[in-house]
Scaffold this motif. Structure first.
Motif, PDB file in Angstrom:
ATOM      1  N   LEU A 141       4.269  -6.008  -4.266  1.00 53.69           N
ATOM      2  CA  LEU A 141       4.038  -6.733  -5.517  1.00 53.69           C
ATOM      3  C   LEU A 141       2.857  -7.660  -5.333  1.00 53.69           C
ATOM      4  O   LEU A 141       2.721  -8.321  -4.304  1.00 53.69           O
ATOM      5  CB  LEU A 141       5.276  -7.548  -5.907  1.00 53.69           C
ATOM      6  CG  LEU A 141       6.537  -6.752  -6.230  1.00 53.69           C
ATOM      7  CD1 LEU A 141       7.685  -7.688  -6.556  1.00 53.69           C
ATOM      8  CD2 LEU A 141       6.298  -5.784  -7.364  1.00 53.69           C
ATOM      9  N   GLY A 142       2.001  -7.711  -6.327  1.00 56.65           N
ATOM     10  CA  GLY A 142       0.852  -8.599  -6.297  1.00 56.65           C
ATOM     11  C   GLY A 142       0.519  -9.036  -7.709  1.00 56.65           C
ATOM     12  O   GLY A 142       1.126  -8.581  -8.673  1.00 56.65           O
ATOM     13  N   GLY A 143      -0.415  -9.925  -7.809  1.00 58.44           N
ATOM     14  CA  GLY A 143      -0.820 -10.440  -9.110  1.00 58.44           C
ATOM     15  C   GLY A 143      -0.512 -11.921  -9.228  1.00 58.44           C
ATOM     16  O   GLY A 143       0.199 -12.511  -8.415  1.00 58.44           O
ATOM     17  N   GLN A 144      -1.036 -12.500 -10.253  1.00 57.37           N
ATOM     18  CA  GLN A 144      -0.967 -13.946 -10.458  1.00 57.37           C
ATOM     19  C   GLN A 144       0.469 -14.483 -10.505  1.00 57.37           C
ATOM     20  O   GLN A 144       0.739 -15.570 -10.031  1.00 57.37           O
ATOM     21  CB  GLN A 144      -1.705 -14.309 -11.739  1.00 57.37           C
ATOM     22  CG  GLN A 144      -1.833 -15.792 -11.960  1.00 57.37           C
ATOM     23  CD  GLN A 144      -2.698 -16.099 -13.166  1.00 57.37           C
ATOM     24  OE1 GLN A 144      -3.173 -15.216 -13.858  1.00 57.37           O
ATOM     25  NE2 GLN A 144      -2.891 -17.370 -13.433  1.00 57.37           N
ATOM     26  N   ALA A 181       7.911 -17.576  -8.849  1.00 59.29           N
ATOM     27  CA  ALA A 181       8.466 -16.221  -8.901  1.00 59.29           C
ATOM     28  C   ALA A 181       8.307 -15.489  -7.574  1.00 59.29           C
ATOM     29  O   ALA A 181       8.947 -14.464  -7.363  1.00 59.29           O
ATOM     30  CB  ALA A 181       7.800 -15.424 -10.019  1.00 59.29           C
ATOM     31  N   ARG A 182       7.509 -16.024  -6.660  1.00 62.15           N
ATOM     32  CA  ARG A 182       7.317 -15.365  -5.350  1.00 62.15           C
ATOM     33  C   ARG A 182       8.659 -15.125  -4.662  1.00 62.15           C
ATOM     34  O   ARG A 182       8.880 -14.083  -4.063  1.00 62.15           O
ATOM     35  CB  ARG A 182       6.397 -16.185  -4.461  1.00 62.15           C
ATOM     36  CG  ARG A 182       6.122 -15.490  -3.146  1.00 62.15           C
ATOM     37  CD  ARG A 182       5.209 -16.322  -2.248  1.00 62.15           C
ATOM     38  NE  ARG A 182       5.013 -15.634  -1.002  1.00 62.15           N
ATOM     39  CZ  ARG A 182       4.036 -14.791  -0.753  1.00 62.15           C
ATOM     40  NH1 ARG A 182       3.152 -14.516  -1.697  1.00 62.15           N
ATOM     41  NH2 ARG A 182       3.928 -14.206   0.411  1.00 62.15           N
ATOM     42  N   GLY A 183       9.567 -16.091  -4.782  1.00 62.78           N
ATOM     43  CA  GLY A 183      10.888 -15.922  -4.196  1.00 62.78           C
ATOM     44  C   GLY A 183      11.675 -14.801  -4.845  1.00 62.78           C
ATOM     45  O   GLY A 183      12.546 -14.195  -4.211  1.00 62.78           O
ATOM     46  N   VAL A 214       4.718  -8.988  -0.539  1.00 62.45           N
ATOM     47  CA  VAL A 214       4.021  -9.644  -1.645  1.00 62.45           C
ATOM     48  C   VAL A 214       2.589  -9.903  -1.169  1.00 62.45           C
ATOM     49  O   VAL A 214       2.387 -10.513  -0.118  1.00 62.45           O
ATOM     50  CB  VAL A 214       4.696 -10.966  -2.064  1.00 62.45           C
ATOM     51  CG1 VAL A 214       3.883 -11.656  -3.154  1.00 62.45           C
ATOM     52  CG2 VAL A 214       6.110 -10.732  -2.513  1.00 62.45           C
ATOM     53  N   ALA A 215       1.616  -9.426  -1.927  1.00 63.14           N
ATOM     54  CA  ALA A 215       0.211  -9.619  -1.583  1.00 63.14           C
ATOM     55  C   ALA A 215      -0.325 -10.807  -2.372  1.00 63.14           C
ATOM     56  O   ALA A 215      -0.255 -10.825  -3.598  1.00 63.14           O
ATOM     57  CB  ALA A 215      -0.587  -8.370  -1.904  1.00 63.14           C
ATOM     58  N   ASP A 216      -0.852 -11.780  -1.651  1.00 65.19           N
ATOM     59  CA  ASP A 216      -1.347 -12.996  -2.280  1.00 65.19           C
ATOM     60  C   ASP A 216      -2.716 -12.820  -2.935  1.00 65.19           C
ATOM     61  O   ASP A 216      -3.032 -13.494  -3.892  1.00 65.19           O
ATOM     62  CB  ASP A 216      -1.460 -14.126  -1.259  1.00 65.19           C
ATOM     63  CG  ASP A 216      -0.112 -14.602  -0.781  1.00 65.19           C
ATOM     64  OD1 ASP A 216      -0.006 -14.935   0.403  1.00 65.19           O
ATOM     65  OD2 ASP A 216       0.832 -14.631  -1.598  1.00 65.19           O
TER      66      ASP A 216
END
Length: 94
Positions: A68-71, A77-79, A89-91
């Motif tokens: 998952l990536g994106g703003q 919501a990262r958690g 998760v790609a920052d």
């Protein structure tokens, strides 16, 4: 932009665009057998669709790595990404 970086690094990329239904994404992933499926979500409105897509991808055998990536994933919501079942998760595009 991420697709361009991946293609430049030698990956084959199928860019499906926004709002691809989860069932269609899973069907294509089942046919193509990708190593990785990356989903980009910019706003909270995309969270239900991302959750549905991750769930559909997890039903595949073999199952691809789900990124998952994106703003959206930069904030609280990262958690939720781990709760959804994302493998990574790609920052940022790097």
């Amino acid at each position: 932009m991420v697709a361009d970086f991946l293609e430049g690094d030698g990956w084959e990329v199928l860019n499906l665009g926004a709002s691809t239904p989860a069932v269609d994404l899973a069907r294509l992933a089942d046919l193509e057998r990708p190593d990785v499926v990356a989903l980009s979500t910019a706003t909270p409105a995309g969270l239900p669709g991302a959750a549905e897509a991750v769930h559909a991808l997890h039903a595949l055998d073999p199952r691809p790595l789900v990124v998952l990536g994106g703003q959206l994933w930069h904030g609280p919501a990262r958690g939720d990404a781990a709760t959804l079942g994302a493998d990574l998760v790609a920052d940022d595009p790097r």
